[in-house]
Design a protein around this motif. Structure first.
Motif, PDB file in Angstrom:
ATOM      1  N   LYS A 135      47.763  40.082  43.666  1.00 12.33           N
ATOM      2  CA  LYS A 135      48.881  39.342  43.197  1.00 12.33           C
ATOM      3  C   LYS A 135      50.203  39.695  43.876  1.00 12.33           C
ATOM      4  N   ASP A 136      50.059  40.642  44.825  1.00 11.89           N
ATOM      5  CA  ASP A 136      51.105  40.922  45.502  1.00 11.89           C
ATOM      6  C   ASP A 136      51.487  39.944  46.585  1.00 11.89           C
ATOM      7  N   VAL A 137      50.418  39.141  47.049  1.00 10.67           N
ATOM      8  CA  VAL A 137      50.745  38.230  48.055  1.00 10.67           C
ATOM      9  C   VAL A 137      50.605  36.749  47.531  1.00 10.67           C
ATOM     10  N   PHE A 138      50.417  36.690  46.236  1.00  7.77           N
ATOM     11  CA  PHE A 138      50.095  35.309  45.756  1.00  7.77           C
ATOM     12  C   PHE A 138      51.294  34.421  45.812  1.00  7.77           C
ATOM     13  N   HIS A 139      51.160  33.339  46.157  1.00  7.15           N
ATOM     14  CA  HIS A 139      52.395  32.180  46.047  1.00  7.15           C
ATOM     15  C   HIS A 139      51.827  31.304  44.940  1.00  7.15           C
ATOM     16  N   LEU A 141      48.689  28.297  43.163  1.00  4.60           N
ATOM     17  CA  LEU A 141      47.104  28.014  43.257  1.00  4.60           C
ATOM     18  C   LEU A 141      47.179  26.598  42.641  1.00  4.60           C
ATOM     19  N   GLU A 142      45.944  25.577  43.293  1.00  4.15           N
ATOM     20  CA  GLU A 142      45.825  24.524  42.758  1.00  4.15           C
ATOM     21  C   GLU A 142      44.321  24.652  42.079  1.00  4.15           C
ATOM     22  N   ALA A 143      44.282  23.925  40.895  1.00  6.40           N
ATOM     23  CA  ALA A 143      43.071  23.823  40.170  1.00  6.40           C
ATOM     24  C   ALA A 143      42.985  22.467  39.471  1.00  6.40           C
ATOM     25  N   LYS A 157      53.684  33.371  37.287  1.00  8.95           N
ATOM     26  CA  LYS A 157      53.964  33.822  35.889  1.00  8.95           C
ATOM     27  C   LYS A 157      52.711  33.063  35.059  1.00  8.95           C
ATOM     28  N   ASP A 158      52.252  31.723  35.626  1.00 10.54           N
ATOM     29  CA  ASP A 158      51.388  30.977  34.796  1.00 10.54           C
ATOM     30  C   ASP A 158      49.878  31.865  34.698  1.00 10.54           C
ATOM     31  N   PHE A 161      48.672  38.012  35.595  1.00 15.09           N
ATOM     32  CA  PHE A 161      47.797  38.926  36.298  1.00 15.09           C
ATOM     33  C   PHE A 161      48.063  40.173  35.749  1.00 15.09           C
ATOM     34  N   ASP A 162      46.903  40.850  35.903  1.00 12.71           N
ATOM     35  CA  ASP A 162      47.049  42.343  35.421  1.00 12.71           C
ATOM     36  C   ASP A 162      46.017  43.048  36.246  1.00 12.71           C
ATOM     37  N   TYR A 163      45.514  44.106  35.781  1.00 11.59           N
ATOM     38  CA  TYR A 163      44.647  45.080  36.541  1.00 11.59           C
ATOM     39  C   TYR A 163      43.152  44.352  36.340  1.00 11.59           C
ATOM     40  N   ARG A 164      42.932  43.745  37.441  1.00 12.71           N
ATOM     41  CA  ARG A 164      41.393  42.985  37.537  1.00 12.71           C
ATOM     42  C   ARG A 164      41.379  42.010  36.537  1.00 12.71           C
ATOM     43  N   ASP A 165      42.476  41.292  36.264  1.00 14.72           N
ATOM     44  CA  ASP A 165      42.574  40.294  35.079  1.00 14.72           C
ATOM     45  C   ASP A 165      43.576  39.132  35.357  1.00 14.72           C
ATOM     46  N   SER A 166      43.298  38.108  34.890  1.00 16.96           N
ATOM     47  CA  SER A 166      44.241  36.817  34.845  1.00 16.96           C
ATOM     48  C   SER A 166      43.903  36.070  33.907  1.00 16.96           C
ATOM     49  N   ILE A 167      44.630  34.891  33.618  1.00 16.58           N
ATOM     50  CA  ILE A 167      44.403  33.920  32.479  1.00 16.58           C
ATOM     51  C   ILE A 167      43.102  33.158  32.790  1.00 16.58           C
ATOM     52  N   PHE A 168      42.501  33.138  34.229  1.00 14.93           N
ATOM     53  CA  PHE A 168      41.251  32.543  34.357  1.00 14.93           C
ATOM     54  C   PHE A 168      39.980  33.425  33.608  1.00 14.93           C
ATOM     55  N   LYS A 169      40.315  34.605  33.368  1.00 16.28           N
ATOM     56  CA  LYS A 169      39.306  35.364  32.453  1.00 16.28           C
ATOM     57  C   LYS A 169      39.477  35.359  31.281  1.00 16.28           C
TER      58      LYS A 169
END
Ligand code: EPU
Length: 337
Positions: A135-139, A141-143, A157-158, A161-169
């Motif tokens: 997440k420190d380098v994230f700009h 993504l396209e999905a 923000k969408d 991100f969290d520790y080993r986690d994101s909305i996609f999980k």
């Protein structure tokens, strides 16, 4: 010439996942572009988008469609004297990208050297190691929505991100296929050597501080501790490091004064699960071909012909023993199917 997607039946997934267990997929296809993906939409049967297969344990054959992501390509979207924004195909190999960035003097992901898997998986579980998280380098993504086929851009923000986690999980699990990922890297690096062991390895190597020397140090540390999936099947850390309240921690600490912790805010701490497991004597344990790695108790391994279910049973035994001793329920980092 328009190529149609090749659909295969009853395919062995053994070469496509790093645990290397023998499992099959009822149907299998490879996608090389987002247009290939559109041909599959709406995806109606059970499906799995597979990248490098480095964070998955199959406990049985997959009775659906495996969509193997081979979307490639790296391009510069914008740059100035200070930074560069890269757009990367989600099927690119993560470590190859890290090396390419180092060659070009782009800083930010060198601490994430040698993490197996592909670029599309990096945001899903917010990969992290040695003081840096994706997440420190994230700009952005396209999905692609796997039911409607519409394209969506996700900003920082969408992604939640969290520790080993994101909305996609979580909310969006199985709903989108990430087709490209954009990252913002620095041309004026600030080296991150906060993780003590990096400095020690650098000092003993005598190499000057650079993106390359940090990467080399991390490759050395990882290779000594973590098994190479090409030689011994594994998926890196099998469990996440649990986050517990300071109150629970002070009770534990009185019984186990040496537990290593990482601070998380001012009310919680993250505990080293590897230590909890190691302290119970599991390190180096082996039952048939399923085992706990000899150098890192957080890593479960397949020495050859272990079945996914045998590895999963071992994982459950570890969970029970950790819970009985410390009152902590370890959550898996690896996806169990
Ligand atoms: N430890 C033990 N015994 C063990 C393993 C670890 O006592 O068998 C102790 C170590 O001595 C150390 C502490 O536990 O004091 C932490 O160990 P380590 O530095 O190896 O890191 P980790 O917490 O086990 C995490 C990530 C790794 C990442 C490293 C380095 C998770 C679940 N794992 O492991 O990520 O490489 O930190 O930053 O957060 C992965 O996600 O697959 C992965 C390998």
């Amino acid at each position: 010439m328009i190529e149609t997607l090749q659909m295969k039946q009853n395919i062995s997934l053994k070469p496509f996942h790093t645990f290397g267990t023998s499992v099959k997929a009822a149907k299998y296809t490879e996608i090389k572009s987002k247009y290939d993906l559109q041909d599959l939409i709406p995806v109606q049967e059970p499906f799995l988008v597979l990248g490098g297969g480095s964070n998955i344990l199959f406990t049985k054959d997959f009775e659906g469609l495996v969509i193997h992501n081979k979307i490639k390509g790296v391009g510069i979207i914008s740059e100035n004297d200070d930074e560069v924004i890269l757009q990367v195909g989600s099927g690119e190999n993560w470590h190859a990208l890290v090396l390419w960035c180092i060659e070009n003097g782009y800083a930010g992901i060198e601490n994430l050297s040698l993490i197996p898997g592909c670029v599309g998986a990096a945001p899903i579980q917010n990969i992290g190691a040695y003081g840096v998280e994706f997440k420190d380098v994230f700009h952005s993504l396209e999905a692609i929505d796997l039911q409607t086929g519409s394209t969506k851009i996700f900003n920082y923000k969408d992604c939640k991100f969290d520790y080993r986690d994101s909305i996609f999980k979580n909310e969006l699990k199985g709903k989108f296929c990430i087709t490209s990922v954009s990252i913002c890297l620095s041309k004026k690096p600030q080296f991150n050597t906060s993780y003590g062991v990096i400095k020690d390895v650098l000092d003993s190597s005598g190499e000057e501080l650079s993106l390359k020397s940090i990467s080399n140090a991390i490759i050395k540390i990882r290779s000594e501790k973590l098994p190479d999936p090409k030689k011994i099947g594994n998926s890196g850390s099998f469990f996440m490091n649990p986050i517990i309240s300071l109150t629970q921690f002070s009770l534990l600490k009185s019984k186990f004064p040496n537990i290593p912790i990482y601070p998380v805010g001012d009310k919680e701490v993250k505990i080293a699960a590897g230590w909890l497991i190691d302290n119970l004597g599991w390190k180096g344990y082996r039952n048939g071909d399923a085992g706990v790695h000899k150098n890192q108790a957080l890593v479960l391994v397949n020495y050859g012909d272990a079945k996914g279910l045998e590895i999963w049973n071992l994982a459950k035994s570890i969970q029970i023993s950790v819970f009985e001793e410390y009152g902590i329920l370890l959550e898996t980092e690896v996806n169990i199917l």
